[in-house]
Write a protein that holds these residues in place. Structure first.
Motif, PDB file in Angstrom:
ATOM      1  N   ALA A  11      50.275  28.897  45.451  1.00 35.05           N
ATOM      2  CA  ALA A  11      50.838  28.423  44.190  1.00 35.05           C
ATOM      3  C   ALA A  11      50.411  29.401  43.098  1.00 35.05           C
ATOM      4  O   ALA A  11      49.522  30.224  43.296  1.00 35.05           O
ATOM      5  CB  ALA A  11      50.366  27.008  43.883  1.00 35.05           C
ATOM      6  N   THR A  12      51.047  29.307  41.944  1.00 36.54           N
ATOM      7  CA  THR A  12      50.819  30.270  40.879  1.00 36.54           C
ATOM      8  C   THR A  12      50.166  29.600  39.681  1.00 36.54           C
ATOM      9  O   THR A  12      50.585  28.521  39.262  1.00 36.54           O
ATOM     10  CB  THR A  12      52.142  30.909  40.426  1.00 36.54           C
ATOM     11  OG1 THR A  12      52.884  31.310  41.571  1.00 36.54           O
ATOM     12  CG2 THR A  12      51.888  32.113  39.534  1.00 36.54           C
ATOM     13  N   GLY A  13      49.120  30.242  39.170  1.00 39.55           N
ATOM     14  CA  GLY A  13      48.442  29.719  38.000  1.00 39.55           C
ATOM     15  C   GLY A  13      47.840  30.841  37.179  1.00 39.55           C
ATOM     16  O   GLY A  13      48.348  31.969  37.184  1.00 39.55           O
ATOM     17  N   ILE A  14      46.744  30.529  36.511  1.00 41.35           N
ATOM     18  CA  ILE A  14      46.109  31.493  35.605  1.00 41.35           C
ATOM     19  C   ILE A  14      44.672  31.748  36.050  1.00 41.35           C
ATOM     20  O   ILE A  14      43.844  30.829  36.098  1.00 41.35           O
ATOM     21  CB  ILE A  14      46.097  30.977  34.157  1.00 41.35           C
ATOM     22  CG1 ILE A  14      47.519  30.670  33.684  1.00 41.35           C
ATOM     23  CG2 ILE A  14      45.439  31.998  33.230  1.00 41.35           C
ATOM     24  CD1 ILE A  14      47.578  29.931  32.363  1.00 41.35           C
ATOM     25  N   LEU A  15      44.376  32.982  36.386  1.00 45.33           N
ATOM     26  CA  LEU A  15      43.009  33.428  36.634  1.00 45.33           C
ATOM     27  C   LEU A  15      42.432  33.892  35.313  1.00 45.33           C
ATOM     28  O   LEU A  15      43.097  34.638  34.573  1.00 45.33           O
ATOM     29  CB  LEU A  15      43.002  34.570  37.648  1.00 45.33           C
ATOM     30  CG  LEU A  15      41.642  35.200  37.960  1.00 45.33           C
ATOM     31  CD1 LEU A  15      40.741  34.227  38.719  1.00 45.33           C
ATOM     32  CD2 LEU A  15      41.826  36.496  38.761  1.00 45.33           C
ATOM     33  N   PHE A  16      41.210  33.476  34.994  1.00 43.62           N
ATOM     34  CA  PHE A  16      40.657  33.844  33.685  1.00 43.62           C
ATOM     35  C   PHE A  16      39.141  33.975  33.743  1.00 43.62           C
ATOM     36  O   PHE A  16      38.473  33.444  34.643  1.00 43.62           O
ATOM     37  CB  PHE A  16      41.050  32.809  32.621  1.00 43.62           C
ATOM     38  CG  PHE A  16      40.494  31.429  32.857  1.00 43.62           C
ATOM     39  CD1 PHE A  16      39.306  31.027  32.266  1.00 43.62           C
ATOM     40  CD2 PHE A  16      41.170  30.521  33.671  1.00 43.62           C
ATOM     41  CE1 PHE A  16      38.782  29.754  32.476  1.00 43.62           C
ATOM     42  CE2 PHE A  16      40.662  29.244  33.888  1.00 43.62           C
ATOM     43  CZ  PHE A  16      39.470  28.851  33.290  1.00 43.62           C
ATOM     44  N   ASN A  17      38.628  34.698  32.776  1.00 45.02           N
ATOM     45  CA  ASN A  17      37.185  34.859  32.616  1.00 45.02           C
ATOM     46  C   ASN A  17      36.642  33.667  31.834  1.00 45.02           C
ATOM     47  O   ASN A  17      37.179  33.293  30.790  1.00 45.02           O
ATOM     48  CB  ASN A  17      36.887  36.162  31.871  1.00 45.02           C
ATOM     49  CG  ASN A  17      35.433  36.543  31.946  1.00 45.02           C
ATOM     50  OD1 ASN A  17      34.559  35.781  31.556  1.00 45.02           O
ATOM     51  ND2 ASN A  17      35.163  37.758  32.424  1.00 45.02           N
ATOM     52  N   ARG A  66      43.764  42.225  40.535  1.00 42.67           N
ATOM     53  CA  ARG A  66      42.528  41.535  40.916  1.00 42.67           C
ATOM     54  C   ARG A  66      41.292  42.313  40.512  1.00 42.67           C
ATOM     55  O   ARG A  66      40.369  41.753  39.894  1.00 42.67           O
ATOM     56  CB  ARG A  66      42.522  41.306  42.435  1.00 42.67           C
ATOM     57  CG  ARG A  66      41.248  40.681  42.987  1.00 42.67           C
ATOM     58  CD  ARG A  66      41.336  40.589  44.501  1.00 42.67           C
ATOM     59  NE  ARG A  66      41.635  41.898  45.082  1.00 42.67           N
ATOM     60  CZ  ARG A  66      42.449  42.084  46.124  1.00 42.67           C
ATOM     61  NH1 ARG A  66      43.029  41.065  46.706  1.00 42.67           N
ATOM     62  NH2 ARG A  66      42.667  43.299  46.578  1.00 42.67           N
ATOM     63  N   ASP A  67      41.238  43.588  40.828  1.00 42.54           N
ATOM     64  CA  ASP A  67      40.048  44.373  40.527  1.00 42.54           C
ATOM     65  C   ASP A  67      39.835  44.535  39.032  1.00 42.54           C
ATOM     66  O   ASP A  67      38.698  44.631  38.555  1.00 42.54           O
ATOM     67  CB  ASP A  67      40.142  45.745  41.202  1.00 42.54           C
ATOM     68  CG  ASP A  67      40.101  45.650  42.723  1.00 42.54           C
ATOM     69  OD1 ASP A  67      39.649  44.599  43.229  1.00 42.54           O
ATOM     70  OD2 ASP A  67      40.530  46.599  43.393  1.00 42.54           O
ATOM     71  N   GLN A  68      40.919  44.552  38.257  1.00 41.57           N
ATOM     72  CA  GLN A  68      40.794  44.678  36.807  1.00 41.57           C
ATOM     73  C   GLN A  68      40.200  43.406  36.195  1.00 41.57           C
ATOM     74  O   GLN A  68      39.431  43.478  35.236  1.00 41.57           O
ATOM     75  CB  GLN A  68      42.162  44.973  36.186  1.00 41.57           C
ATOM     76  CG  GLN A  68      42.751  46.312  36.616  1.00 41.57           C
ATOM     77  CD  GLN A  68      44.074  46.606  35.943  1.00 41.57           C
ATOM     78  OE1 GLN A  68      44.288  46.269  34.784  1.00 41.57           O
ATOM     79  NE2 GLN A  68      44.991  47.234  36.673  1.00 41.57           N
ATOM     80  N   VAL A  69      40.562  42.256  36.758  1.00 38.90           N
ATOM     81  CA  VAL A  69      39.979  41.007  36.264  1.00 38.90           C
ATOM     82  C   VAL A  69      38.506  40.929  36.657  1.00 38.90           C
ATOM     83  O   VAL A  69      37.655  40.525  35.858  1.00 38.90           O
ATOM     84  CB  VAL A  69      40.753  39.788  36.804  1.00 38.90           C
ATOM     85  CG1 VAL A  69      40.171  38.493  36.234  1.00 38.90           C
ATOM     86  CG2 VAL A  69      42.233  39.878  36.451  1.00 38.90           C
ATOM     87  N   VAL A  70      38.198  41.318  37.877  1.00 38.22           N
ATOM     88  CA  VAL A  70      36.807  41.316  38.342  1.00 38.22           C
ATOM     89  C   VAL A  70      35.958  42.226  37.453  1.00 38.22           C
ATOM     90  O   VAL A  70      34.823  41.881  37.090  1.00 38.22           O
ATOM     91  CB  VAL A  70      36.729  41.763  39.817  1.00 38.22           C
ATOM     92  CG1 VAL A  70      35.278  42.016  40.227  1.00 38.22           C
ATOM     93  CG2 VAL A  70      37.357  40.700  40.721  1.00 38.22           C
ATOM     94  N   ILE A  99      37.690  35.415  42.494  1.00 40.42           N
ATOM     95  CA  ILE A  99      36.589  34.489  42.190  1.00 40.42           C
ATOM     96  C   ILE A  99      35.425  34.704  43.147  1.00 40.42           C
ATOM     97  O   ILE A  99      34.251  34.661  42.750  1.00 40.42           O
ATOM     98  CB  ILE A  99      37.091  33.038  42.244  1.00 40.42           C
ATOM     99  CG1 ILE A  99      38.068  32.776  41.095  1.00 40.42           C
ATOM    100  CG2 ILE A  99      35.931  32.040  42.195  1.00 40.42           C
ATOM    101  CD1 ILE A  99      38.817  31.460  41.202  1.00 40.42           C
ATOM    102  N   ASP A 100      35.724  34.978  44.411  1.00 39.82           N
ATOM    103  CA  ASP A 100      34.660  35.257  45.379  1.00 39.82           C
ATOM    104  C   ASP A 100      33.866  36.498  44.992  1.00 39.82           C
ATOM    105  O   ASP A 100      32.663  36.579  45.252  1.00 39.82           O
ATOM    106  CB  ASP A 100      35.259  35.454  46.776  1.00 39.82           C
ATOM    107  CG  ASP A 100      35.810  34.171  47.373  1.00 39.82           C
ATOM    108  OD1 ASP A 100      35.481  33.080  46.864  1.00 39.82           O
ATOM    109  OD2 ASP A 100      36.585  34.260  48.350  1.00 39.82           O
ATOM    110  N   ALA A 101      34.546  37.454  44.368  1.00 38.10           N
ATOM    111  CA  ALA A 101      33.888  38.707  43.986  1.00 38.10           C
ATOM    112  C   ALA A 101      33.178  38.615  42.644  1.00 38.10           C
ATOM    113  O   ALA A 101      32.270  39.407  42.369  1.00 38.10           O
ATOM    114  CB  ALA A 101      34.916  39.846  43.945  1.00 38.10           C
ATOM    115  N   ALA A 102      33.582  37.657  41.803  1.00 35.65           N
ATOM    116  CA  ALA A 102      33.013  37.545  40.453  1.00 35.65           C
ATOM    117  C   ALA A 102      32.941  36.073  40.064  1.00 35.65           C
ATOM    118  O   ALA A 102      33.934  35.497  39.608  1.00 35.65           O
ATOM    119  CB  ALA A 102      33.857  38.328  39.446  1.00 35.65           C
ATOM    120  N   PRO A 103      31.799  35.452  40.237  1.00 42.11           N
ATOM    121  CA  PRO A 103      31.665  34.007  39.960  1.00 42.11           C
ATOM    122  C   PRO A 103      31.907  33.611  38.506  1.00 42.11           C
ATOM    123  O   PRO A 103      32.017  32.421  38.210  1.00 42.11           O
ATOM    124  CB  PRO A 103      30.216  33.715  40.367  1.00 42.11           C
ATOM    125  CG  PRO A 103      29.843  34.808  41.310  1.00 42.11           C
ATOM    126  CD  PRO A 103      30.584  36.016  40.836  1.00 42.11           C
TER     127      PRO A 103
END
Length: 335
Positions: free
Chosen positions: A122-128, A202-206, A224-228
């Protein structure tokens, strides 16, 4: 890594015949590290395996009917047009006994004639998490405070879906007025975007270079697994659900081997290993049952019922609606 082996016959000192080769074109991060090698070893074949990042990229490669690929993995709403174009071979269910492992929720009779459900997202928003207030809606991705720090997917269906849901319309809208309103929203958002990107964001968000991104749940969980310090939300206006499927191209001269590959992926332990290691959501119920609880109960990969109540499946659109969407997307990208 490429391996070559030269086998000599003790009887004739001649070269052994080359092993059959299966050509598989799949989304990135959709097999476990050992999946391809284990299949090749068990079935005594070679596998040419390559990846793509969008349905459009895959279709551009296979539309000629002379692509060289045997198995590809279109999203569910792409399957009917591929059937209409004569691109897909009908499936022989007698060669796919592991179909019984599918979750009945995904085993749609009309789909199974040419496609086997594989993984869904599904599609959503990944955020810091340092963002305050945290994004909870698609509308938040139009906030100027994100200028240069957010991305949207490089996918016309997904970008228009976010704009349509923001406006209160169905993500499968075909009304020209609603679609043009969604285009205006996308164009209004464009000046604050860093880029349109798929899994490569992904890597840019991490790294913290991007603070929020429209993203598929599977890729988001990998981040998320790479950057809690990252989190993921399904927007309150509603969100799309996708089902990626294995299909066999009609052009393939290796139909039996292609069926073997799909049936292999349907094995519970094979599917569970892919889902657990690559952080995807399996459409295989027998596989889901043997997943570690931390994966099986992950709310990003497997949203709870109250969240899924806001979900909407992408649908196959009429040719006229799709042509309009394609034109609007071209104008968005070039505008």
């Amino acid at each position: 890594m490429k391996r070559r082996a030269l086998v000599f016959s003790l009887a004739a000192f001649g070269c052994a015949p080359a092993r059959p080769r299966l050509n598989v074109f799949n989304w990135s991060s959709y097999v476990a590290p050992e999946t391809v090698g284990d299949f090749a070893a068990e079935f005594g074949v070679r596998v040419r395996y390559s990846v793509y990042e969008s349905n459009e990229e895959m279709l551009a490669r296979v539309f000629s009917g002379n692509s060289g690929w045997d198995v590809v993995f279109p999203t569910h709403y792409i399957v009917p047009p591929m059937v209409e174009q004569g691109l897909l071979a009908p499936l022989d269910h007698a060669r796919l006994p592991n179909l019984q492992n599918l979750d009945p929720a995904f085993a749609r009779p009309g789909l199974l004639t040419h496609a086997v459900p594989y993984m869904w997202n599904a599609t959503g928003i990944l955020f810091n998490r340092k963002l305050q207030p945290r994004p909870t809606a698609w509308a938040d991705l139009w906030d100027p405070r994100f200028t240069g720090k957010i991305t949207m997917l490089d996918d016309p269906a997904e970008v228009l879906a976010a704009a349509l849901r923001k406006l209160g319309y169905s993500l499968n809208a075909s009304d020209p007025a609603e679609l043009r309103a969604a285009q205006r929203e996308a164009l209004r958002q464009k000046p604050i975007l860093r880029a349109y990107l798929n899994s490569e964001v992904r890597d840019q968000v991490v790294a913290g270079d991007v603070l929020a991104a429209q993203l598929w749940s599977t890729t988001a969980q990998q981040a998320i697994d790479a950057a809690p310090d990252l989190d993921f939300v399904y927007p309150r206006e509603g969100f799309p659900v996708n089902l990626d499927c294995a299909v066999i191209l009609r052009e393939s001269p290796r139909q039996a081997l292609a069926h073997d590959w799909i049936n292999y992926l349907l094995r519970p332990r094979v599917s569970a290993r892919v889902a657990d290691s690559m952080r995807t959501a399996t459409a295989n119920l027998a596989a889901k049952r043997i997943l570690p609880p931390a994966t099986r109960d992950n709310p990003t990969l497997y949203p709870p019922p109250d969240v899924m109540a806001r979900a909407e499946w992408f649908a196959t659109l009429s040719s006229s609606a799709q042509r309009l969407r394609d034109r609007l997307w071209t104008e968005i990208k070039s505008g």
